[in-house]
Design a protein around this motif. Structure first.
Motif, PDB file in Angstrom:
ATOM      1  N   GLY A 130     -17.281   3.299   3.773  1.00 19.65           N
ATOM      2  CA  GLY A 130     -16.985   2.205   2.857  1.00 19.65           C
ATOM      3  C   GLY A 130     -15.515   2.034   2.530  1.00 19.65           C
ATOM      4  O   GLY A 130     -15.163   1.267   1.644  1.00 19.65           O
ATOM      5  N   VAL A 131     -14.632   2.725   3.246  1.00 21.84           N
ATOM      6  CA  VAL A 131     -13.185   2.626   2.998  1.00 21.84           C
ATOM      7  C   VAL A 131     -12.467   2.256   4.297  1.00 21.84           C
ATOM      8  O   VAL A 131     -12.619   2.932   5.311  1.00 21.84           O
ATOM      9  N   ILE A 132     -11.711   1.174   4.233  1.00 26.50           N
ATOM     10  CA  ILE A 132     -10.926   0.707   5.376  1.00 26.50           C
ATOM     11  C   ILE A 132      -9.457   0.684   4.969  1.00 26.50           C
ATOM     12  O   ILE A 132      -9.115   0.247   3.861  1.00 26.50           O
ATOM     13  N   VAL A 133      -8.579   1.152   5.855  1.00 27.59           N
ATOM     14  CA  VAL A 133      -7.140   1.001   5.637  1.00 27.59           C
ATOM     15  C   VAL A 133      -6.650  -0.120   6.550  1.00 27.59           C
ATOM     16  O   VAL A 133      -7.051  -0.205   7.714  1.00 27.59           O
ATOM     17  N   VAL A 134      -5.833  -0.986   5.997  1.00 23.06           N
ATOM     18  CA  VAL A 134      -5.264  -2.106   6.753  1.00 23.06           C
ATOM     19  C   VAL A 134      -3.792  -1.788   6.974  1.00 23.06           C
ATOM     20  O   VAL A 134      -3.054  -1.530   6.014  1.00 23.06           O
ATOM     21  N   LEU A 135      -3.387  -1.792   8.249  1.00 25.31           N
ATOM     22  CA  LEU A 135      -2.029  -1.390   8.590  1.00 25.31           C
ATOM     23  C   LEU A 135      -1.635  -1.927   9.958  1.00 25.31           C
ATOM     24  O   LEU A 135      -2.460  -2.502  10.667  1.00 25.31           O
ATOM     25  N   SER A 136      -0.397  -1.699  10.318  1.00 33.15           N
ATOM     26  CA  SER A 136       0.117  -2.111  11.622  1.00 33.15           C
ATOM     27  C   SER A 136      -0.465  -1.197  12.700  1.00 33.15           C
ATOM     28  O   SER A 136      -0.358   0.033  12.591  1.00 33.15           O
ATOM     29  N   PRO A 137      -1.054  -1.769  13.758  1.00 32.77           N
ATOM     30  CA  PRO A 137      -1.579  -0.904  14.819  1.00 32.77           C
ATOM     31  C   PRO A 137      -0.476  -0.137  15.538  1.00 32.77           C
ATOM     32  O   PRO A 137      -0.680   1.006  15.963  1.00 32.77           O
ATOM     33  N   ARG A 138       0.706  -0.720  15.651  1.00 30.78           N
ATOM     34  CA  ARG A 138       1.806  -0.037  16.314  1.00 30.78           C
ATOM     35  C   ARG A 138       2.261   1.185  15.500  1.00 30.78           C
ATOM     36  O   ARG A 138       2.493   2.253  16.052  1.00 30.78           O
ATOM     37  N   GLU A 139       2.364   1.003  14.183  1.00 35.04           N
ATOM     38  CA  GLU A 139       2.765   2.129  13.332  1.00 35.04           C
ATOM     39  C   GLU A 139       1.689   3.212  13.310  1.00 35.04           C
ATOM     40  O   GLU A 139       1.992   4.401  13.308  1.00 35.04           O
ATOM     41  N   ALA A 140       0.411   2.793  13.323  1.00 38.42           N
ATOM     42  CA  ALA A 140      -0.696   3.754  13.352  1.00 38.42           C
ATOM     43  C   ALA A 140      -0.640   4.566  14.641  1.00 38.42           C
ATOM     44  O   ALA A 140      -0.751   5.797  14.622  1.00 38.42           O
ATOM     45  N   CYS A 141      -0.454   3.887  15.738  1.00 37.26           N
ATOM     46  CA  CYS A 141      -0.396   4.520  17.055  1.00 37.26           C
ATOM     47  C   CYS A 141       0.766   5.521  17.108  1.00 37.26           C
ATOM     48  O   CYS A 141       0.597   6.668  17.548  1.00 37.26           O
ATOM     49  N   GLU A 142       1.902   5.107  16.618  1.00 34.48           N
ATOM     50  CA  GLU A 142       3.091   5.966  16.628  1.00 34.48           C
ATOM     51  C   GLU A 142       2.893   7.198  15.747  1.00 34.48           C
ATOM     52  O   GLU A 142       3.228   8.317  16.149  1.00 34.48           O
TER      53      GLU A 142
END
Length: 159
Positions: free
Chosen positions: A134-146
């Motif tokens: 029930g918890v989603i984080v919204v963020l940049s996929p590039r920053e997540a990948c890095e």
């Protein structure tokens, strides 16, 4: 979510900007990522699911759009392996420290190779499980990948 999760703690420690969305998790749903997309208003292609795998019997993690299917052949190839298979749920829970339906690529108990579906890199932001059902984080996929030291590669079966 005042206490946070290992996933949000990981993102804060890595100085990755993110926002948290919470929704009512329904354990009876077959396709959890699609339920989360509908509940949060994030398009299914931008709501990424986290799947735990074994490539040549070694653990790995794949992050891909919730409306796509994983190609085991592509995953194995991306990690230089011969074969890939889904990790049994109990093993995934022990390895990650998260419950199925709440597995995040961030803040897992053990560092494993992480792959992101290439198409996810085209979005400004994506939603990824935040380490709790029930918890989603919204963020940049590039920053997540890095931050994860992950590799972007084609992972999805066509059609």
């Amino acid at each position: 979510m005042s206490t946070g999760t290992p996933a949000t703690q990981f993102l804060r420690a890595a100085n990755i900007p993110f926002r948290v969305l919470e929704y009512k998790y329904d354990p009876g749903q077959e396709r959890v990522a699609l339920q989360a997309a509908e509940a949060t208003g994030i398009p299914p292609g931008q709501l990424l699911k986290t799947l735990m795998l074994e490539v040549d019997n070694a653990p790995a993690c794949a992050v891909l759009p919730g409306d796509k299917n994983l190609s085991m052949k592509l995953v194995a190839s991306a990690l230089g392996g011969k074969s890939a298979a889904m990790m049994p749920p109990e093993k995934a829970e022990r390895l990650t420290g998260y419950r199925t339906g709440g597995i995040s690529p961030f803040g897992q108990r053990r560092k494993v190779p992480v792959l992101f579906e290439t198409s996810a890199m085209g979005f400004e932001t994506v939603g990824i499980n935040g380490g709790k059902r029930g918890v989603i984080v919204v963020l940049s996929p590039r920053e997540a990948c890095e931050a994860l030291g992950a590799k972007a590669a084609p992972l999805c079966a066509e059609g």
